[in-house]
Design an enzyme around this catalytic site. Structure first.
Site, PDB file in Angstrom:
ATOM      1  N   LYS A  49      50.628  52.728  30.870  1.00 19.96           N
ATOM      2  CA  LYS A  49      49.303  52.391  30.356  1.00 19.96           C
ATOM      3  C   LYS A  49      48.673  51.289  31.198  1.00 19.96           C
ATOM      4  CE  LYS A  49      51.157  49.070  27.006  1.00 19.96           C
ATOM      5  NZ  LYS A  49      51.181  48.629  25.594  1.00 19.96           N
ATOM      6  N   ARG A 107      50.134  46.157  13.356  1.00 20.50           N
ATOM      7  CA  ARG A 107      48.996  46.710  14.111  1.00 20.50           C
ATOM      8  C   ARG A 107      48.609  48.065  13.513  1.00 20.50           C
ATOM      9  NH1 ARG A 107      50.596  45.859  20.432  1.00 20.50           N
ATOM     10  NH2 ARG A 107      52.026  47.549  19.866  1.00 20.50           N
ATOM     11  N   ARG A 137      61.216  53.094  25.502  1.00 20.07           N
ATOM     12  CA  ARG A 137      59.903  52.976  26.145  1.00 20.07           C
ATOM     13  C   ARG A 137      60.009  51.847  27.168  1.00 20.07           C
ATOM     14  NH1 ARG A 137      58.835  53.213  20.675  1.00 20.07           N
ATOM     15  NH2 ARG A 137      58.289  51.001  20.655  1.00 20.07           N
ATOM     16  N   CYS A 173      36.299  30.274  43.738  1.00 18.02           N
ATOM     17  CA  CYS A 173      34.986  30.914  43.609  1.00 18.02           C
ATOM     18  C   CYS A 173      35.160  32.384  43.222  1.00 18.02           C
ATOM     19  CB  CYS A 173      34.226  30.805  44.923  1.00 18.02           C
ATOM     20  SG  CYS A 173      34.125  29.121  45.572  1.00 18.02           S
ATOM     21  N   ASP A 179      34.586  34.978  44.967  1.00 21.11           N
ATOM     22  CA  ASP A 179      35.096  35.826  46.040  1.00 21.11           C
ATOM     23  C   ASP A 179      35.962  35.086  47.057  1.00 21.11           C
ATOM     24  OD1 ASP A 179      33.244  38.002  45.143  1.00 21.11           O
ATOM     25  OD2 ASP A 179      31.747  36.564  45.831  1.00 21.11           O
TER      26      ASP A 179
END
Length: 372
Positions: free
Chosen positions: A38, A134, A220, A312, A314
């Site tokens: 996932k 959940r 899992r 920053c 970038d």
């Protein structure tokens, strides 16, 4: 697409295969591996990791969203796939079409799905909430209602049942044992109803590592498949050897000499005290390299050098120990020469968990795969 920037992520797929082999050594022969891919394979690349995991011996794949499962099918992956999250009832038709197994736990959901006609069978796994809080059924009454509703559409089949542990990665096991007891109780009631041939799975990476003999049909295998330990407690136990698959690199885009008093980046939060060499890297928080990493370090020529000034969108600036040529390789996560910066070290500095770091380093940073 051609890569034009000097920042990239390397994914060692052989490390993924190694980690699967390590958990297989601990498991009984009858317990198989469900590879969890996932969130684009925890940021590693779902298609590439899924294919390698299946080659290495995994029998099943798991994702969170139906879209993630369809993406795998479109990549010609034919292995069984389970969607772990809630899917809108109307989407069950698309799931059946692609041979994708869905998670369910609501009577109303099932009754709506029962009203559809399917050209192919729809397989379902029942989620049991034993304490995670959940999704999932919590009581035997909910289970009875759902089992009754299951008999109303001949194209719908219950093929599995599972739960998820909230504290499997923690040293204290009381709550973990309470969850196991609740699951065993509900599983017994399912068997009393004649549902014997179900795929049963309870184990995430932590519980699979700690209690491999008690994991039923599948584990899992998620975070540990990528070479990251579920927690420090699991790591310190030393019950499995894992290889980190993910590393992050860049190259110096610019090198300049600052004089005492010169500032670096927004807000002038860093000021040179002496004559210094500063390097600029083409990576920033727009890539998922968090602003809070200011003050952390990176590797240049196998030497740790600090990040200075605010990161920053970038670009990131580092204080070099000497002048280096533009194009010199810099490692932000991973090993260089004999020095290493682990994912755990990065996540500790960012005050988060190791799961989050590869997930937030987004697709602006290209992935390069080794061991395909």
């Amino acid at each position: 697409m051609e890569i034009h920037r000097n920042t990239w992520i390397e994914i060692d797929l052989d490390a993924v295969a190694y980690n699967i082999k390590q958990i297989q050594k601990k498991l009984p022969k009858e317990t198989k591996v469900m590879a969890v891919v996932k969130a684009d394979g925890y940021g590693h690349g779902s298609i590439q990791v899924a294919k390698k995991a299946l080659q290495a011996g995994a029998d099943y794949l798991a994702v969170a969203l139906l879209e993630e499962a369809i993406k795998l099918r479109e990549a010609s992956i034919t292995a069984p796939i389970l969607v772990l999250g809630w899917v809108p009832p109307a989407s069950a038709i698309e799931a059946a079409k692609h041979g994708i197994t869905l998670t369910f736990f609501q009577k109303d959901w099932l009754e709506q799905v029962n009203s559809y006609s399917f050209s192919k069978p729809l397989h379902l796994h029942l989620k049991v909430d034993t304490g995670m809080g959940r999704i999932g059924i919590r009581t035997k009454e909910e289970m009875q209602d759902i089992l009754h509703a299951l008999n109303k559409n001949r194209s719908i089949y219950l093929t599995g049942v599972f739960t998820h542990f909230a504290t499997a990665d923690e040293p204290e096991s009381t709550y973990f044992e309470e969850q196991r007891t609740r699951f065993k109780r509900l599983l017994s009631r399912l068997k009393e109803q004649g549902l014997e041939n179900l795929d049963v799975h309870v184990g995430n990476s932590a519980s699979a590592i700690r209690l491999p003999e008690d994991m039923y049909d599948y584990v899992r295998f998620g975070i540990a498949m990528y070479g990251l330990y579920p927690s420090q407690a699991v790591k310190e136990k030393g019950e499995i050897d894992l290889k980190q698959a993910f590393s992050l690199h860049s190259k110096l885009a610019h090198v300049k000499r600052l004089q005492p008093g010169d500032c670096v980046s927004y807000g002038c939060t860093y000021q040179a005290e002496t004559e210094e060499w500063i390097g600029t890297l083409p990576i920033g928080y727009g890539d998922g390299w968090l602003r809070r990493m200011q003050g952390f370090c990176v590797l240049v020529n196998g030497i740790r050098v600090p990040i200075v000034g605010r990161i920053c969108m970038d670009q990131t600036m580092i204080r070099l120990d000497q002048a280096y040529p533009v194009g010199t390789k810099v490692t932000l996560i991973g090993c260089q020469n004999d020095a290493c910066i682990s994912m755990d070290e990065v996540s500790d500095y960012a005050e988060t968990i190791n799961y989050e770091i590869p997930c937030i380093l987004n697709n602006r940073v290209p992935r390069i795969y080794k061991g395909q």
